[in-house]
Design a protein around this motif. Structure first.
Motif, PDB file in Angstrom:
ATOM      1  N   PRO A 143      -4.749   0.251 -10.351  1.00 33.20           N
ATOM      2  CA  PRO A 143      -4.350  -0.566  -9.195  1.00 33.20           C
ATOM      3  C   PRO A 143      -2.858  -0.490  -8.906  1.00 33.20           C
ATOM      4  N   THR A 144      -2.037  -0.357  -9.957  1.00 32.75           N
ATOM      5  CA  THR A 144      -0.581  -0.248  -9.764  1.00 32.75           C
ATOM      6  C   THR A 144      -0.239   1.014  -8.989  1.00 32.75           C
ATOM      7  N   VAL A 146      -2.267   2.720  -6.973  1.00 30.74           N
ATOM      8  CA  VAL A 146      -2.799   2.609  -5.607  1.00 30.74           C
ATOM      9  C   VAL A 146      -1.866   1.758  -4.746  1.00 30.74           C
ATOM     10  N   THR A 147      -1.354   0.665  -5.333  1.00 31.11           N
ATOM     11  CA  THR A 147      -0.446  -0.223  -4.596  1.00 31.11           C
ATOM     12  C   THR A 147       0.844   0.488  -4.231  1.00 31.11           C
ATOM     13  N   LEU A 148       1.453   1.148  -5.222  1.00 36.21           N
ATOM     14  CA  LEU A 148       2.728   1.839  -4.977  1.00 36.21           C
ATOM     15  C   LEU A 148       2.535   3.041  -4.057  1.00 36.21           C
ATOM     16  N   ALA A 150       0.377   3.229  -1.670  1.00 38.88           N
ATOM     17  CA  ALA A 150       0.271   2.665  -0.325  1.00 38.88           C
ATOM     18  C   ALA A 150       1.651   2.312   0.227  1.00 38.88           C
ATOM     19  N   ALA A 151       2.511   1.765  -0.644  1.00 34.44           N
ATOM     20  CA  ALA A 151       3.873   1.405  -0.211  1.00 34.44           C
ATOM     21  C   ALA A 151       4.652   2.636   0.215  1.00 34.44           C
TER      22      ALA A 151
END
Length: 467
Positions: A143-144, A146-148, A150-151
């Motif tokens: 998840p980390t 995927v989040t980064l 996306a950023a």
């Protein structure tokens, strides 16, 4: 730097606030045009220690300030109380004295400049997570990650919405309506069926679908058309109907036209540019990289990079990689080598001071104007070191096929973005080192030869004077 003091000095040099027709700024330059050029005090501006250089581009002026330019611009707007409004209105109209090229450059600059720092930040984030994955600190399923990811990727994918905002403003239209039009084109249920090559229809009218995600050129063309549409609506609709009917008609007209007309036209242009680019790279990537390494810094110097940058971003978004942005940055590092050589070998204390600060900002953030305008323009022989250093770095980039996967500035801060292209990153570092070394070495040799010549002249003339 005392920003208010500098603002007052600049206002005096440009003939007062009443003489300013429009004003804006980019990362390091204050850009403006004036009503009466005879009121300009260019000599006082050139002598100002806070102004690194003055550029006159056919009546469109640039003051090279450096990284402090946003603060100086803000101080000027506070002092004048009217430039921001003047800029907003004047940029939507064209002066008859401006050439077509000047107007085009000003337009592209106004559209893209606000997003350059965010694009660079996006590249840094993508580079950092690439490094983390390579070292095993993250997995691409976490998840980390995927989040980064996306950023880092969001601005590229949703770039059409951002571009629509500044493009609509530049073309004199409502930027919020423009952004909404682009958002409709990016809406998930619509974008899901906009698969390139698929035949669709709107009200029975057939068209070839295209996905607007990651695109640059199509939305700018659409916003240019929207600017004309809104002017027509404001002219012919009763004012009482403007509030509701301008947004309504604009969206209902521009969305289908963007899908059926402006999108395909923009995509055709983008494809043509991509094909020419591919032809140049496939023909000889080494020559291509050498040319960009040696001369792209001059394109930036004259502000012509605003023609090339949208094309580079379009290619980067379409192909996921790009060569010229890697090779083109080698001139920046050649300037770093020049500044370091001047810092070590120059006997001029003032020039050494300029070189020290110039080398620092270039090394950290890739800002080159202090070296370009504070050193090279005042000692034009250094341009040879700049060209040779940039060409040498471009040569190494071309030999090893160095490319980038994310937009970034040069310098330490932007380095992680270049690391996103992990396969060629070591060769990129080799290119950087080569540019710095050649720029440094050529500058050192030239300075020593100049000193030797002066010594010889002095040794010859002094005895004759004694006699």
């Amino acid at each position: 730097m005392n920003y208010q003091k500098v603002a007052n000095e600049i206002l005096y040099g440009i003939g007062g606030k009443e003489n300013v027709k429009s004003m804006t700024h980019c990362a390091t330059r204050l850009r403006f045009s004036v009503h009466d050029s005879s009121k300009l005090q260019l000599d006082s501006l050139k002598k100002n220690s806070n102004v690194l250089g003055v550029v006159d581009n056919n009546g469109n002026y640039q003051l090279i300030i450096g990284t402090e330019v946003p603060h100086v611009y803000k101080a000027i707007t506070i002092e004048s109380g009217e430039f921001e409004e003047t800029h907003s209105s004047s940029t939507s109209s064209s002066s008859g004295k401006e050439s077509l090229l000047d107007r085009f450059l000003a337009t592209i600059s106004a559209i893209f400049t606000p997003y350059i720092p965010v694009l660079a930040t996006s590249g840094i984030i993508l580079g950092l997570i690439a490094i983390a994955v390579n070292f095993g600190w993250l997995t691409d399923k976490s998840p980390t990650y995927v989040t980064l990811k996306a950023a880092g990727s969001a601005i590229i994918y949703f770039f059409p919405i951002l571009l629509a905002f500044t493009a609509a403003k530049r073309f004199g239209a409502n930027q919020y309506i423009g952004a909404t039009i682009a958002a409709v084109l990016m809406e998930p249920s619509l974008s899901a069926i906009l698969v390139s090559g698929t035949k669709l229809s709107f009200l029975g009218i057939p068209y070839t679908a295209m996905n607007f995600g990651n695109t640059v050129i199509p939305i700018i063309i659409a916003m240019w058309a929207f600017g004309h549409l809104e002017k027509l609506l404001r002219t012919y609709l009763p004012k009482a109907l403007h509030f509701m009917f301008i947004p309504l008609i604009s969206i209902l007209v521009m969305v289908p036209l963007s899908l059926m007309v402006f999108g395909p036209i923009g995509n055709l242009l983008a494809s043509g540019i991509g094909n020419v680019y591919k032809f140049l790279v496939d023909g000889n990537v080494i020559v291509f990289s050498v040319i960009f390494g040696a001369f792209f810094i001059f394109i930036i110097m004259f502000g012509l990079h605003w023609i090339i940058l949208p094309l580079q971003l379009q290619i980067l978004s379409e192909q996921g990689m790009e060569y010229s942005l890697a090779a083109g940055g080698m001139g920046n590092y050649a300037l770093l080598g020049i500044a370091l050589a001047v810092l070590l070998f120059s006997k001029d204390k003032k020039l050494k001071g300029v070189a020290g600060s110039a080398a620092f900002v270039n090394l950290v953030s890739g800002i080159t104007e202090p070296t370009l305008y504070g050193i090279c323009l005042k000692n034009k022989r250094y341009f040879l070191a700049l060209i040779l250093g940039g060409a040498a770095g471009g040569l190494v980039s071309g030999i090893f096929g160095v490319y980038i996967k994310a937009f970034a500035f040069t310098g330490i801060i932007g380095l992680p973005a270049f690391a996103a292209a992990t396969e060629v990153f070591p060769y990129y570092l080799l290119s950087v080192f080569t540019s710095i070394a050649v720029g440094f070495g050529v500058t050192a040799v030239m300075d020593k030869r100049v000193k030797a010549s002066l010594t010889t002249v002095n040794n010859v003339t002094q005895p004759s004077e004694a006699r």
